[in-house]
Design a protein around this motif. Structure first.
Motif, PDB file in Angstrom:
ATOM      1  N   GLY A  47       0.789  -1.219   0.000  1.00  0.00           N
ATOM      2  CA  GLY A  47       0.000   0.000   0.000  1.00  0.00           C
ATOM      3  C   GLY A  47       0.822   1.271   0.000  1.00  0.00           C
ATOM      4  N   ASP A  48       2.146   1.160  -0.127  1.00  0.00           N
ATOM      5  CA  ASP A  48       2.978   2.361  -0.151  1.00  0.00           C
ATOM      6  C   ASP A  48       2.657   3.232  -1.360  1.00  0.00           C
ATOM      7  N   PHE A  49       2.464   2.604  -2.509  1.00  0.00           N
ATOM      8  CA  PHE A  49       2.172   3.320  -3.743  1.00  0.00           C
ATOM      9  C   PHE A  49       1.073   2.598  -4.493  1.00  0.00           C
ATOM     10  N   ILE A  50       0.366   3.360  -5.299  1.00  0.00           N
ATOM     11  CA  ILE A  50      -0.531   2.788  -6.287  1.00  0.00           C
ATOM     12  C   ILE A  50       0.164   3.013  -7.628  1.00  0.00           C
ATOM     13  N   TRP A  51       0.325   1.933  -8.377  1.00  0.00           N
ATOM     14  CA  TRP A  51       1.032   1.985  -9.646  1.00  0.00           C
ATOM     15  C   TRP A  51       0.051   2.097 -10.800  1.00  0.00           C
ATOM     16  N   SER A  52       0.508   2.722 -11.896  1.00  0.00           N
ATOM     17  CA  SER A  52      -0.274   2.767 -13.131  1.00  0.00           C
ATOM     18  C   SER A  52       0.649   2.451 -14.308  1.00  0.00           C
ATOM     19  N   VAL A  53       0.061   1.959 -15.377  1.00  0.00           N
ATOM     20  CA  VAL A  53       0.839   1.593 -16.559  1.00  0.00           C
ATOM     21  C   VAL A  53       1.229   2.874 -17.292  1.00  0.00           C
ATOM     22  N   ALA A  54       2.532   3.100 -17.445  1.00  0.00           N
ATOM     23  CA  ALA A  54       3.033   4.265 -18.166  1.00  0.00           C
ATOM     24  C   ALA A  54       3.319   3.918 -19.626  1.00  0.00           C
ATOM     25  N   HIS A  55       3.957   2.774 -19.850  1.00  0.00           N
ATOM     26  CA  HIS A  55       4.337   2.337 -21.197  1.00  0.00           C
ATOM     27  C   HIS A  55       4.354   0.811 -21.237  1.00  0.00           C
ATOM     28  N   TYR A  56       4.161   0.279 -22.420  1.00  0.00           N
ATOM     29  CA  TYR A  56       4.342  -1.160 -22.619  1.00  0.00           C
ATOM     30  C   TYR A  56       4.584  -1.436 -24.088  1.00  0.00           C
ATOM     31  N   ILE A  57       5.165  -2.602 -24.340  1.00  0.00           N
ATOM     32  CA  ILE A  57       5.416  -3.040 -25.706  1.00  0.00           C
ATOM     33  C   ILE A  57       5.158  -4.546 -25.780  1.00  0.00           C
ATOM     34  N   ALA A  58       4.484  -4.961 -26.840  1.00  0.00           N
ATOM     35  CA  ALA A  58       4.253  -6.385 -27.081  1.00  0.00           C
ATOM     36  C   ALA A  58       5.462  -6.934 -27.841  1.00  0.00           C
ATOM     37  N   VAL A  59       6.002  -8.057 -27.358  1.00  0.00           N
ATOM     38  CA  VAL A  59       7.193  -8.645 -27.968  1.00  0.00           C
ATOM     39  C   VAL A  59       7.064 -10.163 -28.030  1.00  0.00           C
ATOM     40  N   ASP A  60       7.903 -10.767 -28.872  1.00  0.00           N
ATOM     41  CA  ASP A  60       7.909 -12.217 -29.009  1.00  0.00           C
ATOM     42  C   ASP A  60       8.603 -12.914 -27.845  1.00  0.00           C
ATOM     43  N   ASN A  61       9.550 -12.238 -27.204  1.00  0.00           N
ATOM     44  CA  ASN A  61      10.298 -12.845 -26.105  1.00  0.00           C
ATOM     45  C   ASN A  61      10.403 -11.834 -24.959  1.00  0.00           C
ATOM     46  N   CYS A  62       9.354 -11.776 -24.132  1.00  0.00           N
ATOM     47  CA  CYS A  62       9.304 -10.774 -23.073  1.00  0.00           C
ATOM     48  C   CYS A  62      10.333 -11.038 -21.978  1.00  0.00           C
ATOM     49  N   LYS A  63      10.651 -12.284 -21.725  1.00  0.00           N
ATOM     50  CA  LYS A  63      11.655 -12.595 -20.697  1.00  0.00           C
ATOM     51  C   LYS A  63      13.019 -12.052 -21.101  1.00  0.00           C
ATOM     52  N   LYS A  64      13.379 -12.249 -22.345  1.00  0.00           N
ATOM     53  CA  LYS A  64      14.681 -11.801 -22.840  1.00  0.00           C
ATOM     54  C   LYS A  64      14.767 -10.277 -22.851  1.00  0.00           C
ATOM     55  N   LEU A  65      13.716  -9.592 -23.325  1.00  0.00           N
ATOM     56  CA  LEU A  65      13.745  -8.128 -23.360  1.00  0.00           C
ATOM     57  C   LEU A  65      13.764  -7.542 -21.961  1.00  0.00           C
ATOM     58  N   GLU A  66      12.960  -8.090 -21.055  1.00  0.00           N
ATOM     59  CA  GLU A  66      12.959  -7.573 -19.683  1.00  0.00           C
ATOM     60  C   GLU A  66      14.352  -7.709 -19.067  1.00  0.00           C
ATOM     61  N   SER A  67      14.995  -8.828 -19.264  1.00  0.00           N
ATOM     62  CA  SER A  67      16.341  -9.047 -18.743  1.00  0.00           C
ATOM     63  C   SER A  67      17.328  -8.040 -19.333  1.00  0.00           C
ATOM     64  N   LEU A  68      17.232  -7.799 -20.628  1.00  0.00           N
ATOM     65  CA  LEU A  68      18.110  -6.830 -21.286  1.00  0.00           C
ATOM     66  C   LEU A  68      17.890  -5.424 -20.733  1.00  0.00           C
ATOM     67  N   VAL A  69      16.638  -5.021 -20.578  1.00  0.00           N
ATOM     68  CA  VAL A  69      16.337  -3.685 -20.041  1.00  0.00           C
ATOM     69  C   VAL A  69      16.898  -3.548 -18.630  1.00  0.00           C
ATOM     70  N   HIS A  70      16.678  -4.539 -17.780  1.00  0.00           N
ATOM     71  CA  HIS A  70      17.191  -4.481 -16.411  1.00  0.00           C
ATOM     72  C   HIS A  70      18.720  -4.416 -16.396  1.00  0.00           C
ATOM     73  N   SER A  71      19.376  -5.162 -17.258  1.00  0.00           N
ATOM     74  CA  SER A  71      20.842  -5.134 -17.267  1.00  0.00           C
ATOM     75  C   SER A  71      21.357  -3.787 -17.746  1.00  0.00           C
ATOM     76  N   LYS A  72      20.718  -3.186 -18.741  1.00  0.00           N
ATOM     77  CA  LYS A  72      21.153  -1.880 -19.245  1.00  0.00           C
ATOM     78  C   LYS A  72      20.899  -0.764 -18.235  1.00  0.00           C
ATOM     79  N   LEU A  73      19.856  -0.894 -17.455  1.00  0.00           N
ATOM     80  CA  LEU A  73      19.508   0.146 -16.476  1.00  0.00           C
ATOM     81  C   LEU A  73      20.077  -0.114 -15.080  1.00  0.00           C
ATOM     82  N   ALA A  74      20.791  -1.200 -14.901  1.00  0.00           N
ATOM     83  CA  ALA A  74      21.323  -1.569 -13.581  1.00  0.00           C
ATOM     84  C   ALA A  74      22.098  -0.443 -12.904  1.00  0.00           C
ATOM     85  N   PRO A  75      22.935   0.327 -13.621  1.00  0.00           N
ATOM     86  CA  PRO A  75      23.660   1.413 -12.942  1.00  0.00           C
ATOM     87  C   PRO A  75      22.745   2.497 -12.368  1.00  0.00           C
TER      88      PRO A  75
END
Length: 85
Positions: A47-75
């Motif tokens: 209950g700390d925050f209520i979240w809303s969808v800001a952006h999304y993209i439909a992809v063939d391999n969501c696991k791979k893209l999510e992992s790539l995004v997290h690795s690029k944004l890790a810093p």
């Protein structure tokens, strides 16, 4: 499309804090709709925050893209929530 590609089809989404301008977001993946996933997160959160969808993209391999995004944004990842205290 092979069986593994069908299982990995879905969405990568960015959630923002609803109604408050905070420099935080949640990035994730789902094989359902981003709106269903956001509702699930809001229903199960502390209950700390209520979240809303800001952006999304439909992809063939969501696991791979999510992992790539997290690795690029890790810093840029916030290691603690000390900005809230």
């Amino acid at each position: 499309m092979d069986e593994s590609a069908r299982n990995d089809s879905g969405y990568v989404y960015v959630l923002e804090v609803k109604d408050i301008n905070l420099p935080v977001c949640k990035i994730g993946m789902t094989t359902r709709t981003p709106y269903e996933r956001c509702a699930e997160i809001n229903n199960s959160s502390t209950g700390d925050f209520i979240w809303s969808v800001a952006h999304y993209i439909a992809v063939d391999n969501c696991k791979k893209l999510e992992s790539l995004v997290h690795s690029k944004l890790a810093p840029l990842r916030q290691k603690s929530v000390s900005f809230l205290t």
